[in-house]
Design an enzyme around this catalytic site. Structure first.
Site, PDB file in Angstrom:
ATOM      1  N   CYS A  40      -4.083  -9.792  -0.473  1.00  0.00           N
ATOM      2  CA  CYS A  40      -3.480  -8.474  -0.328  1.00  0.00           C
ATOM      3  C   CYS A  40      -3.934  -7.840   0.976  1.00  0.00           C
ATOM      4  O   CYS A  40      -5.030  -8.115   1.484  1.00  0.00           O
ATOM      5  CB  CYS A  40      -3.869  -7.598  -1.513  1.00  0.00           C
ATOM      6  SG  CYS A  40      -3.151  -5.929  -1.466  1.00  0.00           S
ATOM      7  N   SER A  42      -5.023  -4.984   1.394  1.00  0.00           N
ATOM      8  CA  SER A  42      -6.198  -4.132   1.196  1.00  0.00           C
ATOM      9  C   SER A  42      -7.466  -4.774   1.746  1.00  0.00           C
ATOM     10  O   SER A  42      -8.356  -4.090   2.264  1.00  0.00           O
ATOM     11  CB  SER A  42      -6.385  -3.821  -0.292  1.00  0.00           C
ATOM     12  OG  SER A  42      -5.294  -3.095  -0.792  1.00  0.00           O
ATOM     13  N   HIS A  45      -8.227  -4.045   5.300  1.00  0.00           N
ATOM     14  CA  HIS A  45      -8.936  -2.778   5.466  1.00  0.00           C
ATOM     15  C   HIS A  45     -10.429  -2.969   5.187  1.00  0.00           C
ATOM     16  O   HIS A  45     -11.270  -2.330   5.820  1.00  0.00           O
ATOM     17  CB  HIS A  45      -8.358  -1.718   4.531  1.00  0.00           C
ATOM     18  CG  HIS A  45      -6.982  -1.271   4.899  1.00  0.00           C
ATOM     19  ND1 HIS A  45      -6.735  -0.256   5.795  1.00  0.00           N
ATOM     20  CD2 HIS A  45      -5.762  -1.718   4.494  1.00  0.00           C
ATOM     21  CE1 HIS A  45      -5.428  -0.084   5.932  1.00  0.00           C
ATOM     22  NE2 HIS A  45      -4.820  -0.960   5.144  1.00  0.00           N
ATOM     23  N   HIS A  61      -8.944  -8.817  -5.222  1.00  0.00           N
ATOM     24  CA  HIS A  61      -8.756  -7.956  -6.394  1.00  0.00           C
ATOM     25  C   HIS A  61      -7.500  -8.339  -7.179  1.00  0.00           C
ATOM     26  O   HIS A  61      -7.096  -7.611  -8.077  1.00  0.00           O
ATOM     27  CB  HIS A  61      -8.681  -6.483  -5.974  1.00  0.00           C
ATOM     28  CG  HIS A  61      -7.475  -6.155  -5.131  1.00  0.00           C
ATOM     29  ND1 HIS A  61      -7.416  -6.438  -3.783  1.00  0.00           N
ATOM     30  CD2 HIS A  61      -6.283  -5.589  -5.448  1.00  0.00           C
ATOM     31  CE1 HIS A  61      -6.252  -6.050  -3.300  1.00  0.00           C
ATOM     32  NE2 HIS A  61      -5.533  -5.536  -4.298  1.00  0.00           N
ATOM     33  N   CYS A 166      -1.295  -7.210  -9.050  1.00  0.00           N
ATOM     34  CA  CYS A 166      -1.308  -5.989  -8.238  1.00  0.00           C
ATOM     35  C   CYS A 166       0.015  -5.768  -7.516  1.00  0.00           C
ATOM     36  O   CYS A 166       0.645  -4.737  -7.672  1.00  0.00           O
ATOM     37  CB  CYS A 166      -2.459  -6.043  -7.231  1.00  0.00           C
ATOM     38  SG  CYS A 166      -2.427  -4.746  -5.965  1.00  0.00           S
TER      39      CYS A 166
END
Length: 367
Positions: A40, A42, A45, A61, A166
């Protein structure tokens, strides 16, 4: 026990694949042998430091796998069950869970690193190693709370099950739940990655008359059209003008911001895309100090709603099985979402492909 995992030791550096010690499950916890983990945006980041967290930490995650062991007090699953991990826990008892807002469960407020009791399950040479979102999915095995797993049909292939961990619920729910798309609406989706492509699916499923996709990558625009978007543009300006034409100047009902990194330019474009009583949904992540600016007169006179979104405002314990039911019935596409698969040793290659715009969704497949 031992487990091979991708660990971030320093911001700005790539993941390092190392062998860790893994404790067994404690009270209310579950040991999962991971079959597949999603790559992902994310974690980009996380790698850059835009998403601050304590280090070292096992990334990941989004995961699916098989329960190997349960700790004391676990009632939800048993060894041998296939589960999908969710970075949004659901205790079922807090004010948010009990009112149908599992995506806001109070247990989701625990900082990344330790599990809910403040202790760690991953270790390296006596040093604690954290679990991103209390999961640490980039590991052959992980230990997490039963609040963070959802039992699914064991006939669901791992490469499909991992998608509803997700990316699919976050994107789909961005349209159907947070954005509240209705039949006949006009929707603009900014950013067609692993989240945005499913926002397109959600808008189509909800009956939108026009779904306009905006992304600079040609492959992503083409995929958006394959998944039901009615129009696709590389830039915001021509997309907004097309929306103006399509709606006779009334503009879009929803603008869904699902870019990998939110900035003021895309927020302003989203605001320009919606008309009176329109909704701007911010699902993409931004730097921790990013501030959203809106002109107050514009908000007041047009009654525009700007909404944040986590996990598509969905309830993972009920909506993950529901999405899989939609897939089985042919009303939700999971085929075509995964652009490439990788082994754990190639995880940094997978994230470089994501940076380069080559992937809608990459997946790590474990032996």
């Amino acid at each position: 026990m031992k487990t091979k995992a991708a660990v971030l030791f320093e911001v700005g550096k790539p993941f390092e694949v190392v062998e860790l010690d893994l404790d067994g499950p404690a009270q209310g916890e579950v040991l999962v042998r991971v079959d597949a983990a999603g790559l992902c945006h994310s974690e980009l980041h996380l790698l850059s430091g835009a998403l601050p967290t304590a280090l070292p930490i096992v990334g990941g995650h989004e995961a699916t796998g098989i329960v190997e062991e349960t700790g004391p007090g676990v009632t939800k699953v048993k060894p041998g069950d296939r589960v999908v991990c969710t970075f949004v826990p659901a205790c079922g008892l807090c004010r948010y869970c009990s009112t149908g807002r599992q995506n806001l469960c109070v247990y989701g407020d625990v900082p990344d690193g330790p599990l809910w009791d403040g202790t760690y399950r991953f270790h390296l040479d006596g040093r604690d190693v954290g679990s991103f979102r209390q999961l640490g999915a980039f590991s052959e095995r992980l230990v997490t709370s039963e609040r963070s797993i959802v039992c699914v049909d064991d006939t669901v292939p791992p490469e499909k099950a991992v998608l509803v961990s997700c990316g699919v619920p976050t994107g789909f729910g961005t349209a159907t739940e947070t954005g509240r798309v209705r039949p006949g609406d006009t929707v603009v989706v900014f950013g067609i990655g692993g989240i945005g492509i499913n926002a397109v699916q959600g808008a189509v499923h909800a009956g939108a008359a026009h779904v306009v996709a905006v992304d600079p990558v040609a492959m992503k625009r083409e995929t958006a059209l394959e998944f039901g978007a009615t129009h696709a543009f590389a830039d915001a300006a021509p997309a907004i003008e097309r929306v103006r034409t399509l709606t006779g100047g009334e503009m879009a009902d929803q603008a869904l911001v699902t870019v990998g990194e939110v900035d003021q330019e895309v927020v302003q474009s989203a605001q320009a895309a919606v008309g009176k009583s329109g909704t701007v949904v911010i699902t993409g992540l931004a730097n921790a100090d990013f501030e959203i600016h809106a002109v107050s007169d514009w908000l007041l006179t047009r009654e525009v709603d700007i909404r944040g979104c986590i996990y598509g405002s969905m309830n993972p314990q009920t909506d993950i099985p529901r999405l899989l039911d939609l897939w089985r019935s042919g009303r939700l596409r999971l085929d075509g979402l995964v652009t490439a698969t990788y082994t754990l040793d190639r995880i940094n290659e997978g994230y470089q492909d994501l940076r380069d715009g080559k992937n809608l969704r990459g997946v790590v497949v474990f032996d």
